[in-house]
Structures are given as C-alpha cells and as structure tokens.
Scaffold this motif. Sequence first.
Motif, mmCIF file in Angstrom:
data_model
loop_
_atom_site.group_PDB
_atom_site.id
_atom_site.type_symbol
_atom_site.label_atom_id
_atom_site.label_comp_id
_atom_site.label_asym_id
_atom_site.label_seq_id
_atom_site.Cartn_x
_atom_site.Cartn_y
_atom_site.Cartn_z
ATOM 1 N N PHE A 130 -6.721 4.406 -18.160
ATOM 2 C CA PHE A 130 -7.818 3.512 -17.738
ATOM 3 C C PHE A 130 -8.301 2.687 -18.923
ATOM 4 O O PHE A 130 -8.248 3.129 -20.075
ATOM 5 C CB PHE A 130 -9.010 4.325 -17.192
ATOM 6 C CG PHE A 130 -8.684 5.164 -15.999
ATOM 7 C CD1 PHE A 130 -8.661 4.615 -14.727
ATOM 8 C CD2 PHE A 130 -8.388 6.519 -16.146
ATOM 9 C CE1 PHE A 130 -8.363 5.414 -13.634
ATOM 10 C CE2 PHE A 130 -8.096 7.300 -15.046
ATOM 11 C CZ PHE A 130 -8.087 6.752 -13.790
ATOM 12 N N GLU A 177 -12.977 0.116 -16.902
ATOM 13 C CA GLU A 177 -12.737 0.881 -15.678
ATOM 14 C C GLU A 177 -13.467 2.213 -15.721
ATOM 15 O O GLU A 177 -14.071 2.644 -14.739
ATOM 16 C CB GLU A 177 -11.235 1.101 -15.497
ATOM 17 C CG GLU A 177 -10.473 -0.175 -15.159
ATOM 18 C CD GLU A 177 -8.971 0.043 -15.124
ATOM 19 O OE1 GLU A 177 -8.281 -0.840 -14.582
ATOM 20 O OE2 GLU A 177 -8.529 1.080 -15.618
ATOM 21 N N ILE A 178 -13.405 2.869 -16.874
ATOM 22 C CA ILE A 178 -14.119 4.151 -17.003
ATOM 23 C C ILE A 178 -15.624 3.946 -16.850
ATOM 24 O O ILE A 178 -16.317 4.698 -16.144
ATOM 25 C CB ILE A 178 -13.798 4.810 -18.346
ATOM 26 C CG1 ILE A 178 -12.352 5.306 -18.363
ATOM 27 C CG2 ILE A 178 -14.757 5.962 -18.647
ATOM 28 C CD1 ILE A 178 -12.094 6.444 -17.384
ATOM 29 N N ALA A 208 -16.440 3.284 -13.251
ATOM 30 C CA ALA A 208 -16.311 4.487 -12.427
ATOM 31 C C ALA A 208 -17.495 5.417 -12.611
ATOM 32 O O ALA A 208 -18.045 5.990 -11.660
ATOM 33 C CB ALA A 208 -15.001 5.188 -12.759
ATOM 34 N N ARG A 251 -20.488 3.948 -10.844
ATOM 35 C CA ARG A 251 -20.458 4.108 -9.391
ATOM 36 C C ARG A 251 -20.711 5.558 -9.009
ATOM 37 O O ARG A 251 -21.372 5.845 -8.000
ATOM 38 C CB ARG A 251 -19.093 3.643 -8.868
ATOM 39 C CG ARG A 251 -18.920 2.139 -8.894
ATOM 40 C CD ARG A 251 -17.661 1.720 -8.145
ATOM 41 N NE ARG A 251 -16.465 2.262 -8.796
ATOM 42 C CZ ARG A 251 -15.797 1.641 -9.756
ATOM 43 N NH1 ARG A 251 -16.220 0.465 -10.215
ATOM 44 N NH2 ARG A 251 -14.709 2.173 -10.294
ATOM 45 N N THR A 252 -20.221 6.455 -9.799
ATOM 46 C CA THR A 252 -20.441 7.870 -9.503
ATOM 47 C C THR A 252 -21.931 8.231 -9.608
ATOM 48 O O THR A 252 -22.490 8.906 -8.742
ATOM 49 C CB THR A 252 -19.624 8.734 -10.455
ATOM 50 O OG1 THR A 252 -18.236 8.421 -10.317
ATOM 51 C CG2 THR A 252 -19.838 10.211 -10.173
#
Length: 484
Positions: free
Chosen positions: A17, A21-22, A25, A28-29
């Motif tokens: 990633f 991107e990390i 993510a 969003r988490t």
Amino acid sequence: MTEQFDIPSASNNVPEFTVSEISGAIRRTLEGTFSRVRVRGEITELKRYPSGHVYFSLKDERGKISGVVWRGSVSRLGLAPENGVEIIATGKISAYGERSSYQLVVERMEYAGEGALLARIERLRIRLAEEGLFDTACKKAIPLLPRVIGVVTSPQGAVLHDICTTLQRRFPRPVIVWPVPVQGEGAAARIAAAIDGFSQLDGQGAVPRPDVLIVARGGGSLEDLMAFNDEAVVRAAAACTIPLISAVGHETDTTLIDFASDRRAPTPTAAAEMAVPVRTELLADIEHRNARALGALSRLLQTARLRLDRASSAMPDLPSLLQTARMQLDDRGRRLDVALPALVQRRKADLVAIERHMPAVETLLAGRRTRLAVLANMLQASMAHTFQKQDARLGRLRISPAPLQALVRERRTALAGIAGQLEAVSPCAVLARGYALVTAEGRPVTSAEQLRDGERVELTFGDGARPAVIGDGTRQPKQGVLEL
C-alpha cells in the motif's frame, strides 16, 4: 549439472500500500467504527485561532486525545470551553493523514455531571466573594417609582411578555429592552455587554437612562442557566451603576448573578412587581396619608386656637392699660413742670443764703493785706536786727543779702498774683463797674416778674447798700428810700 530455481520470500505475499492508501483506510475505519461517540475528559491545551477553530486536548488518568471544534460548530457547543473543566464531548473520531494522527471532532459539549458543574460554580462564588463583589454595603436601593425601566433578556419567549404585562397592570412605565441570547456560546458575553451598555448611558442622547434594570430569563436546567454563572456577567452586574434586579430561572434556581445584583426576584414577574408599586395602592396610600395629615393639621389648629383663646382671656384689657398709662404720663408731666422750677428756685435760695454767710471779699483781702504787712514789717525788723548784729561778721565773711531779697520779691509777686485772681472773681469787682444786686427778703431777685408794686427791696452797690421800693413813680418815697 544442477538446475537452480528462485524461491519467493514470505514478504512477497503481503499486499503493498501507499502511504495515502494506508492513511485513507485508517480514516475510513475510524470514522466508520466511531461515527458518533461521547468522550469524557478534562480540557487542556485549549487554543483559539483567528480562523475561529478551537483546538484542545481531552485527558483522564491514563490517556489523552486531541480534539477540534470547527468554526461553524462553536456557536452550537452549549458552553464555553475552558482549561481544567471536565466535560462530555459529543462528536466523531477522524484521522489526519498528513501527520498520522487522529482527533475528536466535537460538535457539542456539556459539563460532566451536575456535581462537577456545581463545584466549579462554588469555586467561582468563593473567589468573587473574597474580592468583595457580593458585599451588602455595595447594594443600591431600588427607586420607589422609576421613570424608565431597562430589561436585559431574550426577545423570544414569555419572559419579556410577563414583565411588560405586569408593569402595565401595576404602574405603566416606559421599558427599554436590550435583546440578548440567554444560553449557548457567546450568551454570557452578550449579557455582560448589555449590562455595561445600560450602565454607560448618560441620558443625554436619544435613549434615556433607566432608573432600574431587570436581567431576566425563564426556567431551565443548570446547564441552560450557566451564562448567568459566568464571571464576566457577575462582574458586570456588580459594577453596574443602575440598581439591578436579577430574575433568572424559577424560585428554586440560584445563579451567581443573584449574589451580585442589588435585589433578587424569584421570577421575572416578581422582578416587575419589585420595580414598580401598584398604582391604585399608591394612590390609596397617598389619600390615606393626606387624610391623616389633614386630620393632624386640623387638631393642631384646634389646639392652637384653644391655647390662643385661653391666653387672650387671661390678658388684661389693652385699651384700659393704654388709657391708664396715658393718664399717668400726663400726671407725671404736670408734676415735672411744677417741680423743676421749684427745685431751681430752692437751689438759688440756698446759694444766696450761703453767699450771705460768706464774708466780703474786701474784708478777706484787707485782712490778708494787713497780715502780710505785719509779717513784712516783722521780717524787715528781724532782718535789720540780724544785719546789725552780724555787720562785723558779714563784713568779715562778705555774705551778700541778695538771695534773701530775691526770695522776698518772689513771694511778694506770688501774693500779688493770688490777690489779683481773688479780685477778678469777686462780685464786688462787678458791682464796682456800675452793676447793682437786687435782693428781696434776703434773696436775690433774678426776674422782674418776681416783684410787685410797693414791695421793698435792697440795692447793693460797689460802695454800699441802699433800700428801695418797687412802684410806678406816682407814690412819694420816704426820706432816704429810693423808688424804682
């Protein structure tokens, strides 16, 4: 010949990633898992930026989380965040990928329990009380009938309506309303500014200066009333130069502005009742006082009239007193007219009698001259005898008789001066100049009205006395008697 093969490592099986991107993510988490959370903690590291955003941290005994309030949410927070205040923040967890950090985006705040809120209010109350903001000696009296009434409250709601209705019912007075929010972010600053604004009015402009000020709000929870527990509002109420009535919440609600105000009302309606009296009751009280004053004045006049009547009956008749005084004055005047000439006549007679018993001046002078001559002869004889006895001695001692002769001349000069003075004041000197003294029955006559025709008098001249008779010249005088 042996054949070689490349065996892939375990790391080649882990997906790869990018940093973005990390970060996405994770964000969003976090936002999906903690989309709506309530976090309890103590505010620290509070900072307000010019952009309007508020940054802070929430901490407890074992951790700390960053928090932010965006500018659009500051007015809806419900309270003003401060360092050291324990709150419950409502919002969502979000990540900030550029710094690989996460934070709590707060949409609303509330105090963490009523106990903690009351403790904070009590600490503030004690601190302000120690400064003297609540001293009763600083309280101002509410005027009996104010001309203008100022009201600081929300324009919406029933509070303003209740105040105006009560004033209209009891005693209509002009009302000036300063509209302010009574809860939420910025409410405390607006309320403090309104109180200061009313206090700074001088009454010279278009807006008149109120004689009494009412700060009011309807009932609510402790959190809803926190704007009136704000330090700025309490200080503004204590510094207000206009008598201030606080009417915040219901009768059981108590806020710090109640301690700083001049009077506390349990409700806004009660505050309006404190501000003005009942017009009908005031008129009735005035009429009652007027009746009592008239009654007291009537009794006072009646008492004074009775005292005046008693005093006038005890006083004597003034015309009679004046008539008696006039009669006494006339009698004294007549007696004085008679007594004064008689007194003068008696004094003149006494003087003449004394003068008759006095020896004549010529006799006194003649006796003094004779005695002086005898003394002079005796002195001359004594001096001659003395000079004869001491001729030899005088010739031998050569003593001059000049001092003794000078003393004799001096004494003769003094004696001559005294004799001259006696002759100057002697009545005989006056008679010697041609005047005559007329006496009747031994008394000098000073007025022609005192003599009658045929009355015998005696005329004394400088060289002797001759008898005379007062007449008109037709009678024949006796021999040796002059007729005047």
